[in-house]
Design a protein around this motif. Structure first.
Motif, PDB file in Angstrom:
ATOM      1  N   SER A   1      59.025  19.158  39.095  1.00 21.84           N
ATOM      2  CA  SER A   1      59.522  17.971  39.945  1.00 21.84           C
ATOM      3  C   SER A   1      60.590  17.324  39.124  1.00 21.84           C
ATOM      4  CB  SER A   1      58.396  17.098  40.057  1.00 21.84           C
ATOM      5  OG  SER A   1      59.061  16.073  40.870  1.00 21.84           O
ATOM      6  N   ARG A   2      61.998  17.531  39.878  1.00 22.34           N
ATOM      7  CA  ARG A   2      63.243  16.975  39.081  1.00 22.34           C
ATOM      8  C   ARG A   2      64.001  16.232  40.263  1.00 22.34           C
ATOM      9  NH1 ARG A   2      60.415  17.512  35.528  1.00 22.34           N
ATOM     10  NH2 ARG A   2      60.860  18.915  33.405  1.00 22.34           N
ATOM     11  N   SER A   3      64.414  15.201  39.893  1.00 18.75           N
ATOM     12  CA  SER A   3      64.917  14.389  41.011  1.00 18.75           C
ATOM     13  C   SER A   3      66.602  14.208  40.778  1.00 18.75           C
ATOM     14  CB  SER A   3      64.638  12.837  41.084  1.00 18.75           C
ATOM     15  OG  SER A   3      63.109  12.856  41.359  1.00 18.75           O
ATOM     16  N   GLY A   4      67.225  15.329  41.408  1.00 19.18           N
ATOM     17  CA  GLY A   4      68.517  15.294  41.497  1.00 19.18           C
ATOM     18  C   GLY A   4      69.427  15.907  40.274  1.00 19.18           C
ATOM     19  N   ILE A   5      68.640  15.852  39.107  1.00 16.76           N
ATOM     20  CA  ILE A   5      69.033  16.281  37.713  1.00 16.76           C
ATOM     21  C   ILE A   5      68.003  17.031  36.906  1.00 16.76           C
ATOM     22  CG2 ILE A   5      70.358  15.580  35.670  1.00 16.76           C
ATOM     23  CD1 ILE A   5      70.766  13.002  36.857  1.00 16.76           C
ATOM     24  N   ALA A   6      68.697  18.093  36.380  1.00 16.83           N
ATOM     25  CA  ALA A   6      67.636  19.011  35.630  1.00 16.83           C
ATOM     26  C   ALA A   6      68.326  19.830  34.577  1.00 16.83           C
ATOM     27  CB  ALA A   6      66.894  19.964  36.719  1.00 16.83           C
ATOM     28  N   MET A   7      67.558  20.136  33.572  1.00 17.95           N
ATOM     29  CA  MET A   7      67.881  20.821  32.431  1.00 17.95           C
ATOM     30  C   MET A   7      67.022  22.372  32.550  1.00 17.95           C
ATOM     31  SD  MET A   7      67.866  20.284  28.329  1.00 17.95           S
ATOM     32  CE  MET A   7      68.107  21.674  27.168  1.00 17.95           C
ATOM     33  N   LEU A   8      67.640  23.380  32.874  1.00 16.74           N
ATOM     34  CA  LEU A   8      66.913  24.838  32.865  1.00 16.74           C
ATOM     35  C   LEU A   8      67.038  25.498  31.831  1.00 16.74           C
ATOM     36  CD1 LEU A   8      68.373  25.394  36.378  1.00 16.74           C
ATOM     37  CD2 LEU A   8      66.303  24.288  36.000  1.00 16.74           C
ATOM     38  N   ALA A   9      66.181  26.181  31.381  1.00 16.27           N
ATOM     39  CA  ALA A   9      66.294  27.248  30.281  1.00 16.27           C
ATOM     40  C   ALA A   9      67.366  28.371  30.588  1.00 16.27           C
ATOM     41  CB  ALA A   9      64.972  28.032  29.766  1.00 16.27           C
ATOM     42  N   GLY A  10      68.314  28.353  29.662  1.00 17.24           N
ATOM     43  CA  GLY A  10      69.191  29.820  30.034  1.00 17.24           C
ATOM     44  C   GLY A  10      68.844  30.880  29.780  1.00 17.24           C
ATOM     45  N   GLY A  11      67.674  31.087  29.177  1.00 18.65           N
ATOM     46  CA  GLY A  11      67.049  32.419  29.103  1.00 18.65           C
ATOM     47  C   GLY A  11      65.691  32.743  30.053  1.00 18.65           C
ATOM     48  N   SER A  12      65.231  33.955  29.798  1.00 18.09           N
ATOM     49  CA  SER A  12      64.042  33.909  30.661  1.00 18.09           C
ATOM     50  C   SER A  12      64.113  33.815  32.135  1.00 18.09           C
ATOM     51  CB  SER A  12      62.994  33.275  30.074  1.00 18.09           C
ATOM     52  OG  SER A  12      63.205  31.856  30.157  1.00 18.09           O
ATOM     53  N   THR A  13      63.177  32.847  32.490  1.00 18.61           N
ATOM     54  CA  THR A  13      63.146  32.858  34.090  1.00 18.61           C
ATOM     55  C   THR A  13      63.889  31.846  34.747  1.00 18.61           C
ATOM     56  OG1 THR A  13      61.217  31.123  33.858  1.00 18.61           O
ATOM     57  CG2 THR A  13      60.850  33.606  33.884  1.00 18.61           C
ATOM     58  N   GLY A  14      64.524  30.833  33.765  1.00 18.55           N
ATOM     59  CA  GLY A  14      65.337  29.405  34.390  1.00 18.55           C
ATOM     60  C   GLY A  14      64.333  28.425  34.589  1.00 18.55           C
TER      61      GLY A  14
ATOM     62  N   ALA B   1      74.848  41.726  41.307  1.00 16.34           N
ATOM     63  CA  ALA B   1      73.496  41.755  41.755  1.00 16.34           C
ATOM     64  C   ALA B   1      72.722  40.574  40.842  1.00 16.34           C
ATOM     65  CB  ALA B   1      72.754  43.063  41.295  1.00 16.34           C
ATOM     66  N   ALA B   2      72.057  39.869  41.745  1.00 12.06           N
ATOM     67  CA  ALA B   2      71.151  38.663  41.042  1.00 12.06           C
ATOM     68  C   ALA B   2      70.703  39.057  39.795  1.00 12.06           C
ATOM     69  CB  ALA B   2      70.626  37.833  42.036  1.00 12.06           C
ATOM     70  N   ASP B   3      70.396  38.191  38.947  1.00  8.73           N
ATOM     71  CA  ASP B   3      69.514  38.356  37.827  1.00  8.73           C
ATOM     72  C   ASP B   3      68.080  38.409  38.249  1.00  8.73           C
ATOM     73  OD1 ASP B   3      67.770  37.734  35.376  1.00  8.73           O
ATOM     74  OD2 ASP B   3      69.354  37.262  34.344  1.00  8.73           O
ATOM     75  N   LEU B   4      67.320  39.421  38.000  1.00  3.58           N
ATOM     76  CA  LEU B   4      66.154  39.528  38.664  1.00  3.58           C
ATOM     77  C   LEU B   4      64.998  38.654  37.828  1.00  3.58           C
ATOM     78  CD1 LEU B   4      65.865  43.631  38.590  1.00  3.58           C
ATOM     79  CD2 LEU B   4      66.276  42.078  40.497  1.00  3.58           C
ATOM     80  N   ASN B   5      65.246  38.265  36.865  1.00  7.89           N
ATOM     81  CA  ASN B   5      64.117  37.143  36.290  1.00  7.89           C
ATOM     82  C   ASN B   5      64.511  35.784  36.472  1.00  7.89           C
ATOM     83  OD1 ASN B   5      62.603  39.444  35.229  1.00  7.89           O
ATOM     84  ND2 ASN B   5      63.948  39.753  33.722  1.00  7.89           N
ATOM     85  N   TRP B   6      65.923  35.366  36.298  1.00  9.61           N
ATOM     86  CA  TRP B   6      66.376  33.990  36.340  1.00  9.61           C
ATOM     87  C   TRP B   6      66.197  33.473  37.712  1.00  9.61           C
ATOM     88  CZ3 TRP B   6      70.087  30.566  37.575  1.00  9.61           C
ATOM     89  CH2 TRP B   6      70.112  29.262  36.583  1.00  9.61           C
ATOM     90  N   ASP B   7      65.195  32.806  38.229  1.00 12.65           N
ATOM     91  CA  ASP B   7      65.188  32.187  39.644  1.00 12.65           C
ATOM     92  C   ASP B   7      64.430  30.730  39.417  1.00 12.65           C
ATOM     93  OD1 ASP B   7      64.833  32.068  42.371  1.00 12.65           O
ATOM     94  OD2 ASP B   7      62.980  33.319  42.306  1.00 12.65           O
ATOM     95  N   PRO B   8      65.318  29.729  39.176  1.00 11.14           N
ATOM     96  CA  PRO B   8      64.920  28.298  39.100  1.00 11.14           C
ATOM     97  C   PRO B   8      64.462  27.886  40.690  1.00 11.14           C
ATOM     98  CG  PRO B   8      66.823  28.476  37.957  1.00 11.14           C
ATOM     99  CD  PRO B   8      66.685  29.783  38.850  1.00 11.14           C
ATOM    100  N   SER B   9      64.644  28.557  41.738  1.00 10.39           N
ATOM    101  CA  SER B   9      64.621  27.987  43.093  1.00 10.39           C
ATOM    102  C   SER B   9      64.518  26.546  43.316  1.00 10.39           C
ATOM    103  CB  SER B   9      63.262  28.626  43.290  1.00 10.39           C
ATOM    104  OG  SER B   9      62.820  28.658  44.849  1.00 10.39           O
ATOM    105  N   ALA B  10      65.456  25.996  43.791  1.00  7.28           N
ATOM    106  CA  ALA B  10      65.615  24.507  44.096  1.00  7.28           C
ATOM    107  C   ALA B  10      65.262  24.329  45.480  1.00  7.28           C
ATOM    108  CB  ALA B  10      67.117  24.114  43.805  1.00  7.28           C
TER     109      ALA B  10
END
Length: 731
Positions: free
Chosen positions: A661-674, A624-633
């Motif tokens: 706003s990120r143009s094709g490359i991003a760094m997301l937080a591994g914890g919390s919401t992404g 099941a998908a992580d309920l909190n981690w949702d970066p949504s691209a």
């Protein structure tokens, strides 16, 4: 807070950071490409047509987007010293670069542009007054007094090269022209598939006086002629695609009498192993230079270009340019050298992309400039010692020959020794390394590292990158591998459009040993019903796969994503409970150190939740998908990797991800919401197709871009990771 945060951040540091965050907004920290790598990666273009202007400059056209790293779209000019004329870049021709042009007597150039002919000055400006009435132009030639001959779909015209281009005469032909030239006496030679020129019967070849009279010269080739050359004794050299001409059997090139009926010289016969020639010229000493698709000619082994005796047609035993691919045209420089244009990437021992200069006398390399197409990097693999293996489509890297594979040293510079070599038309799609530093390469190729290898090879991670002689998987049915993954136990998982590999029936997916001979596991056979796009393993030895399948691992119903058993003597059965299910394409896949599975693609549903193109789920349970981690691209996510702190790096076709706003490359937080961190990269000019984080934390990206992070980079760049977040202060 995670464990890393508690062990490295002192309370006063935390307090200061919290205070700062409350006092001011968080601004994006724009990353700038590191100094290394800054390799000029390029694919060799193609040069098909060349002409020398009266001042010694050379104009050429073909398939290319840059010359010596400077943008030029298929049409360029070299100055007499061989350097690029950066001020000459005509834009009057539309619909692609011209394939026929001829030098004018006043230092300019006549160019066939679409359905007309334009007259350019030496500086590249168009004469607005010169506009003869023509259409469907096929070939051009200019005589010694400046008149222009224009051959089209069904005509041959002579027009004035000055003024408005006044018509002087016109001849009907019943088929298009394939070749056109004028000798020193002003006679015109035209070739094509015609049987009639004006009212005269001529089979494919005709000679016409400057006044427009068709002469009795009629060698009658059984195929087409594309190039002519002349000598001082009134002989005509014809090159093209024929096997008979002038009453003699001749393969693609012949010496004809310039008088009478145009009989072929019975003593001049190079007897090449091909009937296809593209260019012929005569040198200052009377020798004949030819280009074509041959490998032997005149009694010598010669690849695509040769110097022949004007008396017998024998190849000069001491003249050998040693090109590695086709030469399409040869052209005298007027200074004792010859330009070669074609599709090659080396001449002699020197890297030369599509254009080179060699000596008339001995074929010694005498210069050249690289004619290029954009490179493409599609695969990156980190080595245990900090090196990086780079794969894709390129011929040149940092001025050195590198065919589709190269190694970066830990400091980001090009390894000067590691150069496995592969067939140029091959393609690298996937690269992985094991704990020993061995390099496994998958793609579409038949030769690599000095050995015959069909779509899959094991190379040394150091030295020259030689292929492991013992490790050689027998051919997969398509000789093609799309994706790979390797586990810590020495198992290599490969995916591709095959139905058998290593003598075993395997559909799309197989498990091999990374040592010995690379034996295929006799039991492991998940047999998906459609292709697999990406693979990953976790510390427990499980195998995660994504692709187009809906059935896998013993017939289990799994849509686009599955978890398979990879340990022991299992068969690769699908996990009976782990079934995230996706509603559309899943292409990116990675497992972090904590065992979480990250996926990217084009989906909007994953693991029972709404997830736009990126999601995370545990590797156990139901998936099941992580309920909190949702970066949504807002666009496709194509690649995912992690740094040592668990931060998630992504690349793709998105412009917004993790709420920023990120143009094709991003760094997301591994914890919390992404959420996207402050680390960002200025948009690339071109696409970003792959990304990985090296063992030292450097972020490498590859693609088709020509600039990224505000700096010029050709398909490959590196960035420092975010130092604040690398200290564990983000999550």
């Amino acid at each position: 807070m995670n464990q890393r945060f508690r062990s490295t951040a002192r309370p006063w540091q935390v307090a200061c950071l919290i205070a700062a965050s409350l006092a001011a907004p968080v601004f994006a920290q724009t990353a700038v490409p590191l100094a290394n790598p800054d390799l000029h990666l390029a694919v060799g273009g193609t040069v098909r047509t060349m002409a020398r202007l009266t001042d010694g400059s050379v104009v050429f056209s073909g398939s290319f987007t840059s010359v010596g790293g400077v943008a030029h779209n298929g049409f360029a000019k070299l100055l007499p010293d061989g350097t690029l004329d950066t001020n000459w870049n005509p834009s009057a021709c539309f619909g692609g670069p011209p394939d026929t042009f001829a030098a004018s007597s006043d230092g300019g150039l006549f160019v066939a542009c679409n359905f007309t002919v334009l007259k350019f000055s030496g500086s590249g400006t168009v004469d607005p007054d010169w506009h003869p009435t023509v259409d469907s132009v096929r070939k051009l030639a200019v005589d010694g007094t400046g008149n222009v001959y224009i051959a089209g779909y069904d005509y041959l015209k002579k027009v004035s090269g000055s003024g408005t281009g006044t018509l002087q005469w016109s001849k009907y032909m019943d088929a298009p022209a394939t070749g056109l030239a004028v000798d020193s006496d002003g006679n015109v030679y035209v070739s094509g598939n015609f049987t009639r020129v004006g009212s005269d019967i001529r089979n494919g070849l005709a000679k016409i006086t400057s006044a427009g009279t068709v002469l009795g010269w009629n060698p009658g080739p059984d195929g087409s002629v594309s190039s002519f050359a002349f000598d001082a004794a009134n002989n005509v050299y014809a090159a093209g695609r024929f096997s008979s001409i002038g009453g003699q059997a001749r393969n693609g090139v012949a010496k004809l009498s310039g008088s009478g009926a145009g009989a072929a010289d019975p003593n001049w016969n190079p007897a090449p192993d091909s009937t296809f020639f593209t260019s012929v010229i005569t040198g200052a000493s009377g020798d004949v230079y030819v280009a074509g698709t041959f490998t032997t000619i005149g009694g010598q082994s010669r690849k695509s270009v040769a110097k022949l005796s004007a008396t017998t047609g024998a190849a000069d035993p001491s003249w050998n340019a040693v090109v590695n691919d086709d030469v399409y045209q040869v052209l005298l420089t007027g200074a004792g050298n010859i330009y070669l244009g074609g599709h090659f990437t080396s001449v002699g021992t020197q890297p030369r992309l599509a254009l080179a200069v060699v000596a008339e006398s001995n074929a010694a390399a005498a210069g050249g400039i690289n004619v290029e197409l954009p490179a493409r990097v599609v695969a990156l693999a980190k080595q245990p010692g900090g090196g990086m293996i780079v794969g894709g489509v390129f011929d040149l890297a940092g001025g050195l020959s590198r065919v589709n594979l190269l190694r970066l040293q830990p400091d980001g510079t090009l390894d000067p020794l590691w150069n496995p070599g592969m067939n140029r038309e091959g393609l690298v799609k996937a690269i992985v390394t094991n704990n020993n530093g061995d390099v496994f390469v998958g793609g579409g190729f038949w030769f690599m590292g000095g050995q015959v290898r069909l779509g899959l090879a094991k190379l040394s991670g150091g030295g020259t990158g030689a292929a492991d002689i013992a490790w050689g998987i027998p051919s997969a049915t398509t000789n093609y591998v799309d994706a790979m993954a390797i586990d810590t136990a020495g198992h290599l998982y490969v995916a591709g459009p095959f139905s058998s590999i290593g003598g075993q029936t395997r559909r799309f997916l197989a498990k091999l040993s990374d040592s010995g001979s690379g034996q295929v596991d006799p039991l492991w056979n998940p047999s998906p019903d459609q292709g697999v796009l990406s693979l990953a393993t976790n510390a427990a030895g499980d195998v995660f796969v994504v692709g187009w399948f809906t059935s896998i691992g013993g017939g289990a119903n799994r849509k686009y994503i599955a978890k398979l058993s990879g340990t022991g003597t299992g068969t690769g059965a699908a996990d009976p409970t782990w079934a995230p299910w996706a509603d559309s394409r899943v292409g990116a896949l990675a497992v972090d150190a904590a065992g979480n599975v990250h996926v990217g693609g084009l989906f909007s549903i994953m693991g029972g939740e709404l997830r736009n193109r990126i999601a995370r789920m545990p590797s156990v349970g139901t998936g099941a998908a992580d309920l909190n981690w949702d970066p949504s691209a807002d666009g496709e996510v194509r690649h995912i990797d992690f740094d040592a702190m668990g931060n998630v790096y992504t690349s793709g076709a998105f412009s917004n991800i993790g709420g920023n706003s990120r143009s094709g490359i991003a760094m997301l937080a591994g914890g919390s919401t992404g959420a996207a961190t402050a680390w960002s990269v200025t948009a690339a000019v071109g696409s970003v197709e792959t990304l990985t984080v090296a063992t030292n934390g450097i972020v490498y990206v590859g693609g088709t871009f020509t600039s990224i992070g505000g700096q010029p980079r050709s398909g490959l760049a590196a960035f420092g990771g975010d130092r604040l977040f690398a200290n564990g202060l983000e999550n």
